[in-house]
Design a protein around this motif. Structure first.
Motif, short mmCIF file in Angstrom:
data_model
loop_
_atom_site.label_atom_id
_atom_site.label_comp_id
_atom_site.label_asym_id
_atom_site.label_seq_id
_atom_site.Cartn_x
_atom_site.Cartn_y
_atom_site.Cartn_z
N UNK A 129 6.46 30.22 -51.75
CA UNK A 129 6.14 29.12 -52.67
C UNK A 129 6.56 29.33 -54.12
N UNK A 130 6.65 30.53 -54.66
CA UNK A 130 6.79 30.73 -55.85
C UNK A 130 8.30 30.34 -56.24
N UNK A 131 9.25 30.22 -55.17
CA UNK A 131 10.70 29.96 -55.30
C UNK A 131 10.61 28.45 -55.07
N UNK A 132 9.95 27.95 -53.96
CA UNK A 132 10.20 26.52 -53.60
C UNK A 132 9.60 25.75 -54.56
N UNK A 133 8.59 26.08 -55.34
CA UNK A 133 8.09 25.14 -56.34
C UNK A 133 8.83 24.72 -57.37
N UNK A 134 10.00 25.67 -57.56
CA UNK A 134 10.99 25.36 -58.64
C UNK A 134 12.39 24.74 -58.11
N UNK A 135 12.38 24.60 -56.83
CA UNK A 135 13.48 23.76 -56.35
C UNK A 135 13.41 22.25 -56.13
N UNK A 136 14.44 21.50 -56.84
CA UNK A 136 14.58 20.27 -56.41
C UNK A 136 15.77 19.73 -55.63
N UNK A 137 15.34 18.70 -54.61
CA UNK A 137 16.40 17.91 -54.20
C UNK A 137 17.79 17.72 -54.79
N UNK A 138 18.91 18.31 -54.47
CA UNK A 138 20.22 17.83 -55.25
C UNK A 138 20.17 18.64 -56.31
N UNK A 139 19.13 19.46 -56.73
CA UNK A 139 19.47 20.46 -57.70
C UNK A 139 20.12 21.79 -57.48
N UNK A 140 20.17 22.65 -58.19
CA UNK A 140 20.96 23.91 -58.07
C UNK A 140 20.08 24.94 -57.66
N UNK A 141 20.62 25.85 -56.82
CA UNK A 141 20.12 27.32 -56.04
C UNK A 141 21.14 28.25 -55.94
N UNK A 142 20.87 29.29 -56.32
CA UNK A 142 22.09 30.61 -56.23
C UNK A 142 21.47 31.33 -54.96
N UNK A 143 22.34 31.62 -53.97
CA UNK A 143 22.03 32.19 -52.77
C UNK A 143 23.03 33.38 -52.89
N UNK A 144 22.62 34.42 -52.88
CA UNK A 144 23.49 35.71 -52.86
C UNK A 144 24.50 35.55 -54.05
N UNK A 145 23.92 34.82 -54.98
CA UNK A 145 25.04 34.57 -56.21
C UNK A 145 25.80 33.32 -56.15
N UNK A 146 25.85 32.39 -55.10
CA UNK A 146 26.51 31.43 -54.85
C UNK A 146 25.96 30.17 -55.51
N UNK A 147 26.60 29.42 -56.25
CA UNK A 147 25.97 28.28 -56.78
C UNK A 147 25.88 27.39 -55.64
N UNK A 148 24.85 26.74 -55.17
CA UNK A 148 24.95 25.67 -54.14
C UNK A 148 23.94 24.54 -54.58
N UNK A 149 24.17 23.51 -53.76
CA UNK A 149 23.24 22.07 -53.87
C UNK A 149 22.33 22.09 -52.94
N UNK A 150 20.99 22.01 -53.22
CA UNK A 150 19.79 22.14 -52.51
C UNK A 150 20.16 20.31 -51.88
N UNK A 151 20.38 20.34 -50.29
CA UNK A 151 20.61 19.11 -49.77
C UNK A 151 19.36 18.56 -48.97
N UNK A 152 18.36 19.63 -48.80
CA UNK A 152 16.99 19.02 -48.10
C UNK A 152 16.02 20.16 -48.70
N UNK A 153 14.85 19.60 -48.84
CA UNK A 153 13.81 20.62 -49.24
C UNK A 153 12.38 19.84 -48.37
#
Length: 226
Positions: A129-153
């Motif tokens: 939850x500590x990570x998910x609470x800072x995620x917004x749909x269509x926002x950015x997240x880095x996964x293993x250093x890769x800049x990606x767009x959150x498509x679903x939350x």
């Protein structure tokens, strides 16, 4: 800082655990492109973790990894031969192709599934939850250093859709269900959360144990002329 645009995939040449008082590690990584123009002391993101190059060779660099980094990231699970995503720190005159990535991991997530749809692959990741609470749909997240767009939350998880180029240039689509990945939230969201949580403590600073709940109330705004 970094942008989350991976420059190349490297390979772990050696990993010496317990290299720093029995609690840290020393890693040696084979690479080519990211060595160009790199000097000892420069920052290199390895699977999204900002590390300092401590030595350089014709086709490798080494870095020390502190115990806190091992606890927070998936670097502890690497082995000789493991492929890793690599990115040099962004040059002042470089293009900002991804988003602001600090190289400071917020935690790890677990790959739940990979599912192909047309020319893309959905990657579903469960996280705390500590990570998910800072995620917004269509926002950015880095996964293993890769800049990606959150498509679903959704509750307990989020998903990204990976295009062929990203899949070819990074290690993400080599993962399988159950694998751990490093996650870094968008830094803007972290600052907003922090400021809202401390709204009632301006001038007083933060004290351990204080509530992180927002102190912005109608009374708070009225007292300050709003």
């Amino acid at each position: 800082m970094f942008t989350g645009i991976i420059e190349e995939k490297g390979a772990v040449a050696s990993l010496e655990m317990g290299a720093a008082d029995g609690k840290g590690a020393r890693i040696k990584i084979r690479a080519q492109k990211i060595l160009q123009g790199t000097k000892v002391g420069d920052s290199i993101a390895v699977n999204g973790v900002c590390l300092t190059a401590t030595s350089l060779g014709a086709d490798f660099f080494t870095a020390d990894v502190m115990a806190e980094t091992l606890r927070r990231s998936n670097l502890v699970s690497l082995a000789v031969g493991s492929q890793v995503n690599l990115e040099r720190a962004m040059a002042a005159d470089g293009r900002f192709g991804g988003h602001i990535v600090s190289g400071h991991i917020d935690g790890t997530g677990t790959i739940e599934k990979l599912e192909r749809e047309g020319n893309a692959v959905w990657v579903c990741v469960s996280a705390s939850d500590s990570v998910l609470n800072l995620i917004v749909e269509k926002g950015s997240i880095a996964i293993d250093g890769i800049s990606l767009t959150v498509a679903k939350l959704e509750a307990g998880r989020f998903a990204v859709s990976v295009i062929p180029h990203t899949g070819e240039e990074t290690t993400l689509l080599d993962k399988k269900a159950g694998d751990k990945v490093n996650l870094e939230n968008d830094i803007v969201g972290k600052y907003v959360q922090r400021l809202l949580g401390l709204a009632g403590n301006f001038g007083g600073g933060y004290r351990s144990g204080e509530s992180d709940s927002s102190a912005i109330t109608e009374e708070f705004l009225r007292e300050r002329g709003f």
